[in-house]
Write an enzyme that holds these catalytic residues in place. Structure first.
Site, PDB file in Angstrom:
ATOM      1  N   ASP A 121      61.900  72.661  78.648  1.00 30.79           N
ATOM      2  CA  ASP A 121      62.728  73.503  79.529  1.00 30.79           C
ATOM      3  C   ASP A 121      62.373  73.117  80.952  1.00 30.79           C
ATOM      4  O   ASP A 121      61.510  72.243  81.178  1.00 30.79           O
ATOM      5  CB  ASP A 121      62.472  75.000  79.257  1.00 30.79           C
ATOM      6  CG  ASP A 121      63.667  75.880  79.649  1.00 30.79           C
ATOM      7  OD1 ASP A 121      64.047  75.878  80.839  1.00 30.79           O
ATOM      8  OD2 ASP A 121      64.218  76.573  78.770  1.00 30.79           O
ATOM      9  N   GLY A 162      61.171  69.651  82.154  1.00 26.05           N
ATOM     10  CA  GLY A 162      62.173  68.635  82.461  1.00 26.05           C
ATOM     11  C   GLY A 162      63.559  69.221  82.276  1.00 26.05           C
ATOM     12  O   GLY A 162      63.702  70.403  81.946  1.00 26.05           O
ATOM     13  N   PHE A 213      67.434  69.018  80.452  1.00 23.86           N
ATOM     14  CA  PHE A 213      68.162  68.432  79.323  1.00 23.86           C
ATOM     15  C   PHE A 213      69.343  67.585  79.776  1.00 23.86           C
ATOM     16  O   PHE A 213      70.074  67.042  78.958  1.00 23.86           O
ATOM     17  CB  PHE A 213      68.552  69.458  78.255  1.00 23.86           C
ATOM     18  CG  PHE A 213      69.152  70.768  78.724  1.00 23.86           C
ATOM     19  CD1 PHE A 213      70.171  70.818  79.657  1.00 23.86           C
ATOM     20  CD2 PHE A 213      68.701  71.969  78.164  1.00 23.86           C
ATOM     21  CE1 PHE A 213      70.732  72.021  80.049  1.00 23.86           C
ATOM     22  CE2 PHE A 213      69.262  73.184  78.557  1.00 23.86           C
ATOM     23  CZ  PHE A 213      70.271  73.214  79.500  1.00 23.86           C
ATOM     24  N   HIS A 272      76.384  77.673  74.845  1.00 24.76           N
ATOM     25  CA  HIS A 272      77.317  78.703  75.351  1.00 24.76           C
ATOM     26  C   HIS A 272      77.150  78.963  76.847  1.00 24.76           C
ATOM     27  O   HIS A 272      78.003  79.578  77.473  1.00 24.76           O
ATOM     28  CB  HIS A 272      77.172  80.005  74.550  1.00 24.76           C
ATOM     29  CG  HIS A 272      75.993  80.843  74.980  1.00 24.76           C
ATOM     30  ND1 HIS A 272      75.995  82.214  74.942  1.00 24.76           N
ATOM     31  CD2 HIS A 272      74.801  80.482  75.480  1.00 24.76           C
ATOM     32  CE1 HIS A 272      74.841  82.668  75.390  1.00 24.76           C
ATOM     33  NE2 HIS A 272      74.099  81.649  75.718  1.00 24.76           N
TER      34      HIS A 272
HETATM   35  C1  LIG Z   1      69.681  81.597  77.116  1.00 29.32           C
HETATM   36  S1  LIG Z   1      68.182  80.781  77.440  1.00 29.32           S
HETATM   37  C2  LIG Z   1      67.694  80.295  75.801  1.00 29.32           C
HETATM   38  C3  LIG Z   1      66.217  80.054  75.673  1.00 29.32           C
HETATM   39  C4  LIG Z   1      65.743  79.725  74.241  1.00 29.32           C
HETATM   40  N1  LIG Z   1      66.457  78.610  73.672  1.00 29.32           N
HETATM   41  C5  LIG Z   1      65.897  80.937  73.350  1.00 29.32           C
HETATM   42  O1  LIG Z   1      66.919  81.087  72.707  1.00 29.32           O
HETATM   43  O2  LIG Z   1      64.966  81.755  73.314  1.00 29.32           O
HETATM   44  C6  LIG Z   1      68.757  79.252  78.144  1.00 29.32           C
HETATM   45  C7  LIG Z   1      67.625  78.330  78.564  1.00 29.32           C
HETATM   46  O3  LIG Z   1      68.168  77.117  79.086  1.00 29.32           O
HETATM   47  C8  LIG Z   1      67.269  76.671  80.071  1.00 29.32           C
HETATM   48  N2  LIG Z   1      67.884  75.676  80.958  1.00 29.32           N
HETATM   49  C9  LIG Z   1      68.863  75.846  81.869  1.00 29.32           C
HETATM   50  N3  LIG Z   1      69.133  74.681  82.491  1.00 29.32           N
HETATM   51  C10 LIG Z   1      68.306  73.753  81.955  1.00 29.32           C
HETATM   52  C11 LIG Z   1      68.116  72.344  82.157  1.00 29.32           C
HETATM   53  N4  LIG Z   1      68.845  71.668  83.049  1.00 29.32           N
HETATM   54  N5  LIG Z   1      67.189  71.711  81.418  1.00 29.32           N
HETATM   55  C12 LIG Z   1      66.439  72.378  80.491  1.00 29.32           C
HETATM   56  N6  LIG Z   1      66.573  73.711  80.242  1.00 29.32           N
HETATM   57  C13 LIG Z   1      67.496  74.388  80.969  1.00 29.32           C
HETATM   58  C14 LIG Z   1      66.915  77.950  80.812  1.00 29.32           C
HETATM   59  O4  LIG Z   1      65.777  77.811  81.624  1.00 29.32           O
HETATM   60  C15 LIG Z   1      66.740  78.904  79.653  1.00 29.32           C
HETATM   61  O5  LIG Z   1      65.417  78.940  79.202  1.00 29.32           O
END
Ligand SMILES: C[S@@+](CC[C@H](N)C(=O)[O-])C[C@H]1O[C@@H](n2cnc3c(N)ncnc32)[C@H](O)[C@@H]1O
Length: 360
Positions: free
Chosen positions: A203, A229, A231, A249
């Site tokens: 993340d 990092g 995604f 989503h």
């Molecule tokens: C709705 S949360 C889901 C977290 C985890 N997958 C869960 O379900 O418990 C969305 C996640 O996407 C991460 N995120 C947003 N942009 C990102 C990026 N460019 N690279 C990596 N993670 C990212 C956010 O920091 C957040 O932790």
């Protein structure tokens, strides 16, 4: 002939309950003050309760009475309050606690006040209110809100894990990358259930700082490497499974495809991608995914997708949707590489993730 309105007072009452935001705000304040935690041993006089949670007794009484009228907390004798079954999940020690699920986040609340903008334009209210800033970019400079958001997103994970884990076949998987893992509560739950599994949690750098504690508390830190990092950059290569739980989503099609293409570029030909999300269906049934879709519209700029929409998205990124397993919370979508990755198969089959996971 004008059609006269149907007079149905039950509808008026029901709508009034659904549309007010007094109750949701008051519940959130009770969560912030940790009121339920103080009532675990039994009911308390409000002056004692107010002292313990740092509230004004008369004001707290008014808030609790409003909620007691809706079945959350009970006034057992005048000015003495206790828990009800509906208030139990507000306790921090509840196995499926929702206490951290509902933070009062001013940047979100200002955005909700501009939801009309989203419905008029299709743009995020969040960007409209915050000078074009994207939701997740905001957190880079707001660490307190970042932690509160992640905890709220992850507070449902014990419940989701209970329903989703049986539908997620990881028996043969040895390596998994959790793409957009948050603090890692979901992957920690999977590692607890699958003793042979090693993982990389990825993340944003300002998010993963909390992950080592979460993994240590779950007793799985030795099987999970933490990586900060994006995604949108190349991902760890060669894992058996790439997990995206409630990630897609959040994003419009262009970015959602870019994330999946990155997964495809990192995947081996026999890797699996597992998406855990709500899948939208047409019709009038009650569906959390459809409610969360409005949140995606207002805050993130993404959306809840239907099965054909997921299929198209995966197809575009070089995956084939193999199966969807609905559960009583979210669905588990499994996809496999369909064609050579759009920018070539970088993954060589070398189990880089396995090595990294084991030495973490
Ligand atoms: C709705 S949360 C889901 C977290 C985890 N997958 C869960 O379900 O418990 C969305 C996640 O996407 C991460 N995120 C947003 N942009 C990102 C990026 N460019 N690279 C990596 N993670 C990212 C956010 O920091 C957040 O932790």
């Amino acid at each position: 002939m004008p059609v006269t309105p149907r007079i149905d007072l039950a509808s008026v009452t029901r709508l009034t309950e659904l549309a007010d935001y007094i109750v949701p705000f008051t519940i959130r304040v009770m969560c912030d003050l940790a009121v339920a935690d103080q009532l675990i041993e039994g009911p308390l006089p409000v002056d004692v309760l107010a002292r313990r949670v740092g509230a004004d007794p008369a004001a707290l009484t008014r808030g609790l009475r409003a909620l007691a009228g809706r079945g959350i907390f009970t006034e057992v004798t005048p000015e003495v309050f206790g828990l009800t079954p509906l208030a139990e999940p507000l306790r921090s020690d509840h196995p499926f606690s929702v206490r951290e699920c509902f933070p009062l986040m001013p940047p979100d609340i200002y955005s909700w006040a501009r939801l009309t903008h989203s419905l008029r334009t299709g743009e995020t209210a969040f960007g409209h209110v915050h000078g074009g800033t994207r939701y997740y970019d905001h957190f880079a400079d707001h660490p307190y809100e970042c932690v509160r958001f992640e905890r709220s997103a992850e507070s449902v994970n014990p419940f989701v894990l209970r329903t989703v884990a049986p539908a997620l076949d990881l028996r043969t998987a040895r390596t998994l990358v959790d793409v957009g893992s948050g603090h890692g509560t979901f992957v920690a739950g999977l590692l607890t259930r699958h003793r042979e599994l090693h993982a990389i949690l990825l993340d944003l750098p300002h998010v993963v700082t909390e992950a080592p504690d979460v993994l240590a508390r779950a007793g799985v830190a030795d099987r999970c490497e933490v990586r900060g990092g994006s995604f949108f950059d190349p991902l760890p290569e060669g894992a058996d499974v790439y997990l995206l739980k409630t990630i897609i989503h959040d994003w419009p099609d262009e970015q959602a495809t870019a994330i999946l293409r990155n997964v495809r570029a990192a995947a081996r030909p026999d890797s699996r991608v597992v998406i855990v999300e709500s899948v939208s269906r047409y019709g009038n049934h009650d569906d959390t995914g459809k409610v969360m879709d409005v949140k995606a519209l207002a805050l993130f700029g993404g959306r809840t997708r239907t099965e054909p929409e997921f299929r198209a998205l995966l197809d575009d990124a070089g995956f084939r949707l193999a199966r969807i397993t609905p559960t009583s919370s979210m669905s588990v979508l499994e996809a496999v590489p369909a064609v050579p990755a759009p920018d070539g198969d970088r993954a060589t089959g070398r189990p880089a993730v396995a090595a990294a996971g084991r030495t973490a």
